[in-house]
Motif scaffolding. Structure first.
Motif, mmCIF file in Angstrom:
data_model
loop_
_atom_site.group_PDB
_atom_site.id
_atom_site.type_symbol
_atom_site.label_atom_id
_atom_site.label_comp_id
_atom_site.label_asym_id
_atom_site.label_seq_id
_atom_site.Cartn_x
_atom_site.Cartn_y
_atom_site.Cartn_z
ATOM 1 N N GLU A 216 -38.126 -33.620 -43.810
ATOM 2 C CA GLU A 216 -37.902 -33.024 -45.118
ATOM 3 C C GLU A 216 -38.907 -33.493 -46.171
ATOM 4 O OE1 GLU A 216 -34.291 -32.568 -48.435
ATOM 5 O OE2 GLU A 216 -33.899 -33.455 -46.458
ATOM 6 N N PHE A 217 -39.298 -34.769 -46.114
ATOM 7 C CA PHE A 217 -40.151 -35.318 -47.173
ATOM 8 C C PHE A 217 -41.553 -35.664 -46.668
ATOM 9 C CE2 PHE A 217 -35.776 -36.053 -48.424
ATOM 10 C CZ PHE A 217 -35.779 -35.555 -49.717
ATOM 11 N N ARG A 218 -41.864 -35.209 -45.438
ATOM 12 C CA ARG A 218 -43.199 -35.347 -44.867
ATOM 13 C C ARG A 218 -43.656 -36.807 -44.885
ATOM 14 N NH1 ARG A 218 -47.119 -30.496 -46.556
ATOM 15 N NH2 ARG A 218 -47.998 -31.179 -44.556
ATOM 16 N N LEU A 219 -42.813 -37.623 -44.277
ATOM 17 C CA LEU A 219 -43.129 -39.042 -44.149
ATOM 18 C C LEU A 219 -43.795 -39.304 -42.813
ATOM 19 C CD1 LEU A 219 -39.838 -40.622 -45.574
ATOM 20 C CD2 LEU A 219 -41.896 -39.866 -46.811
ATOM 21 N N CYS A 220 -44.360 -40.463 -42.682
ATOM 22 C CA CYS A 220 -45.082 -40.814 -41.458
ATOM 23 C C CYS A 220 -44.167 -41.531 -40.477
ATOM 24 C CB CYS A 220 -46.267 -41.711 -41.796
ATOM 25 S SG CYS A 220 -47.126 -42.325 -40.321
ATOM 26 N N PRO A 221 -44.015 -41.050 -39.234
ATOM 27 C CA PRO A 221 -43.149 -41.730 -38.262
ATOM 28 C C PRO A 221 -43.636 -43.134 -37.910
ATOM 29 C CG PRO A 221 -44.395 -39.966 -37.210
ATOM 30 C CD PRO A 221 -44.607 -39.816 -38.681
ATOM 31 N N LYS A 222 -44.947 -43.381 -38.032
ATOM 32 C CA LYS A 222 -45.441 -44.731 -37.755
ATOM 33 C C LYS A 222 -45.061 -45.684 -38.895
ATOM 34 C CE LYS A 222 -49.135 -44.229 -34.427
ATOM 35 N NZ LYS A 222 -50.484 -44.706 -34.038
ATOM 36 N N LEU A 223 -45.210 -45.218 -40.144
ATOM 37 C CA LEU A 223 -44.837 -46.066 -41.277
ATOM 38 C C LEU A 223 -43.316 -46.238 -41.386
ATOM 39 C CD1 LEU A 223 -47.345 -45.064 -44.118
ATOM 40 C CD2 LEU A 223 -47.557 -46.774 -42.303
ATOM 41 N N CYS A 224 -42.573 -45.392 -40.672
ATOM 42 C CA CYS A 224 -41.114 -45.517 -40.628
ATOM 43 C C CYS A 224 -40.646 -46.172 -39.327
ATOM 44 C CB CYS A 224 -40.453 -44.145 -40.776
ATOM 45 S SG CYS A 224 -40.720 -43.394 -42.396
ATOM 46 N N PHE A 225 -41.577 -46.620 -38.493
ATOM 47 C CA PHE A 225 -41.300 -47.359 -37.257
ATOM 48 C C PHE A 225 -40.521 -46.545 -36.216
ATOM 49 C CE2 PHE A 225 -41.979 -50.627 -40.447
ATOM 50 C CZ PHE A 225 -42.889 -51.460 -39.809
ATOM 51 N N LEU A 226 -40.559 -45.217 -36.347
ATOM 52 C CA LEU A 226 -39.984 -44.403 -35.277
ATOM 53 C C LEU A 226 -41.003 -44.222 -34.151
ATOM 54 C CD1 LEU A 226 -37.740 -41.548 -36.668
ATOM 55 C CD2 LEU A 226 -37.110 -43.740 -35.688
ATOM 56 N N GLN A 227 -42.289 -44.307 -34.473
ATOM 57 C CA GLN A 227 -43.331 -44.297 -33.452
ATOM 58 C C GLN A 227 -44.012 -45.671 -33.491
ATOM 59 O OE1 GLN A 227 -46.325 -41.229 -33.772
ATOM 60 N NE2 GLN A 227 -47.547 -42.067 -32.083
ATOM 61 N N THR A 228 -43.902 -46.409 -32.394
ATOM 62 C CA THR A 228 -44.404 -47.782 -32.384
ATOM 63 C C THR A 228 -45.568 -47.985 -31.415
ATOM 64 O OG1 THR A 228 -42.711 -48.382 -30.756
ATOM 65 C CG2 THR A 228 -42.177 -48.736 -33.080
ATOM 66 N N ASP A 229 -46.004 -46.920 -30.720
ATOM 67 C CA ASP A 229 -47.120 -47.089 -29.782
ATOM 68 C C ASP A 229 -48.446 -46.967 -30.518
ATOM 69 O OD1 ASP A 229 -47.625 -44.347 -30.179
ATOM 70 O OD2 ASP A 229 -46.240 -43.812 -28.544
ATOM 71 N N GLN A 230 -49.520 -47.090 -29.776
ATOM 72 C CA GLN A 230 -50.863 -47.033 -30.356
ATOM 73 C C GLN A 230 -51.486 -45.635 -30.265
ATOM 74 O OE1 GLN A 230 -52.123 -49.698 -31.963
ATOM 75 N NE2 GLN A 230 -50.112 -50.623 -31.498
ATOM 76 N N ASP A 231 -50.701 -44.664 -29.827
ATOM 77 C CA ASP A 231 -51.210 -43.299 -29.713
ATOM 78 C C ASP A 231 -51.393 -42.677 -31.092
ATOM 79 O OD1 ASP A 231 -51.053 -43.692 -27.017
ATOM 80 O OD2 ASP A 231 -49.139 -42.622 -26.782
#
Length: 456
Positions: free
Chosen positions: A328-343
């Protein structure tokens, strides 16, 4: 027939202590008709302070029989008789526990000469055996020995029978009388005066300090249930021995009693309440600023002295909520720790991330959306009141939730129209909230059909 008993032990709790001496005087109401006494080998060293108090040493019991050898005789003398002792629950719990270990199940009516003395001889400064005997000119020989104390209790009981003009003994023996189960220091009148309604009750020790807080749908019924049975465990025996007074507060509903109990446990930190003292490890969304100046959101377990921006019970609920905020607010999944890999960032591929994770978007622009997302979380939280029965017919109870947080509760006159939360606050007491209360109210509103009034 009466069996007047005294025992000496290695400690104050039946499940952890052993008997060192037993004396039993069988009395027919007129005189002693049978007498039994013996030292008992406890099978363990007698603590030094017990030796100093009783005079019974390890050498004295070295050749005495173990309890197993005298159990049959003790059971024969006690079973079917009225069991009498000074502080009867102590002696009875010890003997029943140790007889049970030998295969004998003791069932006997009980009389406590402490409680009877308070009724028959009111106004004495103390009802310990020594002080009572001094008041009544009863001579105790061999104080703190089983035979000496039991014989003094025989004489005390004879005085009680002679002076019992109000039928206190008969009343105590009545089949429905629960007084014999009550803690030694708790006046029966306090239990008798308890109301049969929802509320919270407080057990106080000798100094008046609250040592236990409980909630109930029926205060009187719940309090008396604490005292049924006679567990030999150390914790229960200590708990019972420390109850000297009961106070209570009525509530309109059982739900309010649940809430008030939680508040009071955290306020008073009573000695015997354990369940709600534990740190609540539910989950929360936390916000912090990283070294590059970006606001980051993270899901972590909720720990004491931390301040999440939002809380929830299930980790899956938190992940689902975070995904919604990202979309909804176009946030970053990495900065929100939902994506934690290096991809590569999946948000960039899905066009929900504007490149903050790769420093393509300035912190000030990204952080503004993070704060807007958190504001939306607060806006989603409901404000409502739960209205239900009051303590009397002229009032209704009210519990107020404000933007997902527990505000407080109280009672509103039935003729007052409930229109908004601000108006309700004039009638309510504001209380500190906690995770337990919030979760309780969420579950209640999801499963019950209570009258809810929602506010914007």
């Amino acid at each position: 027939m009466y069996a007047i008993v005294d025992i000496e032990t290695t400690g104050g709790h039946a499940s952890a202590g052993c008997i060192t001496e037993i004396a039993i005087f069988v009395h027919d109401g007129q005189e002693i008709v049978e007498h039994f006494e013996t030292l008992v080998n406890p099978g363990r060293p007698i603590p030094r302070y017990i030796q100093a108090l009783t005079g019974i040493t390890d050498d004295m019991v070295a050749d005495a029989p173990p309890f197993e050898e005298v159990a049959a005789r003790v059971f024969e003398l006690l079973q079917g008789q009225i069991f009498i002792a000074h502080n009867v629950n102590f002696d009875y719990s010890f003997l029943r526990h140790h007889l049970d270990g030998c295969g004998y199940t003791l069932q006997a009516k009980k009389l406590c000469t402490v409680r009877l003395s308070r009724k028959v001889f009111p106004g004495f400064p103390s009802y310990s055996l020594g002080n009572l005997c001094r008041q009544l000119n009863i001579n105790i020989q061999q104080r703190h020995r089983a035979s000496g104390d039991a014989l003094a209790t025989v004489q005390l009981f004879e005085r009680l029978m002679a002076a019992d003009s109000q039928g206190a003994i008969a009343q105590a023996l009545h089949g429905r009388s629960r007084e014999k189960w009550l803690p030694l220091h708790l006046p029966q009148e306090q239990v008798a005066e308890l109301p049969s309604c929802p509320g919270v009750y407080y057990f106080h020790n000798v100094k008046g300090k609250v040592v236990y807080v409980g909630k109930a749908r029926d205060i009187k019924k719940r309090v008396t249930s604490h005292f049924t049975g006679n567990s030999a465990g150390r914790q229960r025996q200590e708990f019972i021995r420390n109850i000297h007074r009961i106070t209570y507060e009525k509530t309109g509903t059982e739900l309010m009693a649940f809430i008030l109990e939680s508040i009071e446990i955290r306020r008073l930190w009573p000695q015997y309440n354990n369940a709600q003292k534990r740190i609540e490890f539910r989950y929360g969304i936390y916000m912090f600023e990283d070294q590059q100046g970006y606001l980051r959101l993270a899901i972590e377990k909720r720990r004491k002295y931390t301040h999440p921006v939002f809380t929830f019970n299930l980790l899956a609920d938190g992940h689902q909520l975070m995904r919604e905020l990202i979309r909804e607010f176009r946030l970053c999944p990495k900065l929100c720790f939902l994506q934690t890999d290096q991809d590569a960032c999946t948000g960039i591929a899905e066009k929900t991330c504007k490149g903050a994770c790769e420093k393509k978007e300035k912190p000030v622009r990204y952080n503004k959306r993070v704060l807007t997302a958190l504001e939306s979380l607060q806006a989603r939280q409901p404000s409502f009141a739960i209205l239900d029965a009051g303590r009397m017919a002229t009032e209704q109870s009210c519990i107020l939730m404000e933007k997902g947080k527990f505000y407080g509760m109280g009672y509103v006159p039935r003729d007052v129209a409930v229109s908004d939360g601000a108006m309700l606050k004039n009638w309510l007491i504001q209380y500190p909230e906690n995770e337990f209360i919030r979760n309780l109210l969420r579950q209640y509103t999801a499963s019950k059909t209570a009258r809810l009034v929602s506010f914007q």
